[in-house]
Design a protein around this motif. Structure first.
Motif, mmCIF file in Angstrom:
data_model
loop_
_atom_site.group_PDB
_atom_site.id
_atom_site.type_symbol
_atom_site.label_atom_id
_atom_site.label_comp_id
_atom_site.label_asym_id
_atom_site.label_seq_id
_atom_site.Cartn_x
_atom_site.Cartn_y
_atom_site.Cartn_z
ATOM 1 N N VAL A 51 24.892 18.128 -63.417
ATOM 2 C CA VAL A 51 25.029 17.876 -61.981
ATOM 3 C C VAL A 51 23.767 17.194 -61.476
ATOM 4 O O VAL A 51 22.649 17.674 -61.714
ATOM 5 N N LYS A 52 23.932 16.077 -60.782
ATOM 6 C CA LYS A 52 22.774 15.410 -60.199
ATOM 7 C C LYS A 52 22.345 16.157 -58.936
ATOM 8 O O LYS A 52 23.152 16.404 -58.048
ATOM 9 N N ILE A 53 21.065 16.497 -58.857
ATOM 10 C CA ILE A 53 20.536 17.260 -57.729
ATOM 11 C C ILE A 53 19.787 16.327 -56.781
ATOM 12 O O ILE A 53 18.968 15.512 -57.207
ATOM 13 N N GLN A 54 20.102 16.450 -55.495
ATOM 14 C CA GLN A 54 19.367 15.722 -54.463
ATOM 15 C C GLN A 54 18.968 16.692 -53.354
ATOM 16 O O GLN A 54 19.691 17.657 -53.078
ATOM 17 N N PRO A 55 17.818 16.454 -52.714
ATOM 18 C CA PRO A 55 17.379 17.344 -51.635
ATOM 19 C C PRO A 55 18.215 17.146 -50.373
ATOM 20 O O PRO A 55 18.808 16.085 -50.159
ATOM 21 N N ILE A 56 18.259 18.174 -49.551
ATOM 22 C CA ILE A 56 18.939 18.061 -48.263
ATOM 23 C C ILE A 56 18.167 17.080 -47.392
ATOM 24 O O ILE A 56 16.952 17.218 -47.230
ATOM 25 N N PRO A 57 18.811 16.063 -46.855
ATOM 26 C CA PRO A 57 18.113 15.097 -45.994
ATOM 27 C C PRO A 57 17.481 15.780 -44.782
ATOM 28 O O PRO A 57 17.915 16.859 -44.357
#
Length: 289
Positions: free
Chosen positions: A53-59
């Protein structure tokens, strides 16, 4: 022009849903969407999430994180410029959803903004409920509207009524980076947005020039379509989703994992009652986990 990437996105913040929910959704999506290019989880805590799963921070959101649970406002961060690739078709799915059929048609339906609402649920049969319960539900809704009106008035927005919400954001599709005005509009005046709108989906609906409901039967609702009527639900478990459905939507209680793990229903489900784990959901949960 290259073919648009197919991306599924979910969001996780706080402690309401843990990493198991992300992993169950990820595995179910993979099983039901062979053309998937990428699965993204936007979160502040990636502990325990599947490595694929690609993880991105909450904008960045111009509201304190303590308000996140009161309306799911972080979802609007999906529309911030640069968060998602431009040449992509994005399918957002809430963590408390069950994937039970093909998701390919959710990408093939067209390039308009699609979400839940209107004809999505069809016309679920009216269920008889005790008079006191109906009175309680009605009074609770009235109190919510009164609090909303008082908040708007205290902030000077008394003369700015907004039509009620008719769209649900449990699962919606849009072109990546195509609705940056939604995020910009919210961040320009978040106090006004929160005062006049019940939650993020209410604000989102009123920020879209056009949206379409998912075709009837693609997304069904656990409470509307599967749960047994009062009294019967004590003796009969909820029906399994029909083969025509692709997604089962949950709201409030029970949480999906409770159908698999809890021997009794939550008191928050009253007056509905359930005894025993739901076999068809337990099988789904364990297979994907």
């Amino acid at each position: 022009m290259p073919q648009m990437k197919r991306i599924v996105v979910c969001m996780k913040w706080g402690t309401l849903f843990n990493a198991t929910y992300v992993n169950v959704l990820f595995n179910a999506v993979k099983a039901h969407c062979p053309s998937l290019d990428q699965f993204i989880c936007i979160t502040e805590d990636a502990t325990g999430i599947h490595p694929d799963v690609k993880i991105q921070p909450i904008p960045d959101m111009p509201i304190d994180a303590s308000y996140y649970a009161a309306g799911a406002w972080p979802k609007l961060g999906l529309f911030k410029r640069g968060v998602l690739p431009e040449n992509s078709r994005v399918l957002f799915i809430d963590l408390d959803m069950m994937i039970c059929g093909s998701l390919e048609r959710f990408f093939d339906v067209g390039d308009e903004f699609h979400a839940c609402g209107g004809s999505t649920w069809g016309a679920p049969p009216k269920k008889s409920r005790p008079f006191l319960y109906e009175a309680y539900k009605r009074r609770r809704e009235e109190n919510k509207q009164i609090r909303k009106a008082l908040t708007a008035e205290s902030l000077g927005f008394k003369d700015n009524p907004v039509p009620p919400n008719t769209m649900g954001s449990q699962i919606f599709a849009f072109d990546g980076n195509g609705l940056t005005n939604v995020y910009d509009r919210f961040t320009n005046d978040p106090i006004r947005a929160r005062a006049l709108h019940t939650n993020e989906q209410h604000f989102l609906e009123r920020s879209l020039p056009l949206w379409k409901p998912w075709p009837t039967g693609w997304v069904i609702h656990y409470k509307y379509n599967l749960r047994q009527p009062l009294i019967q639900d004590i003796f009969k478990h909820p029906s399994p989703p029909p083969p025509t459905a692709s997604v089962v939507s949950f709201s409030g209680r029970p949480r999906p994992h409770e159908l698999s793990e809890s021997l009794t229903s939550s008191l928050k489900e009253f007056p509905h009652m359930r005894f025993g784990r739901v076999k068809w959901f337990k099988k789904y949960w364990n297979m994907q986990n």
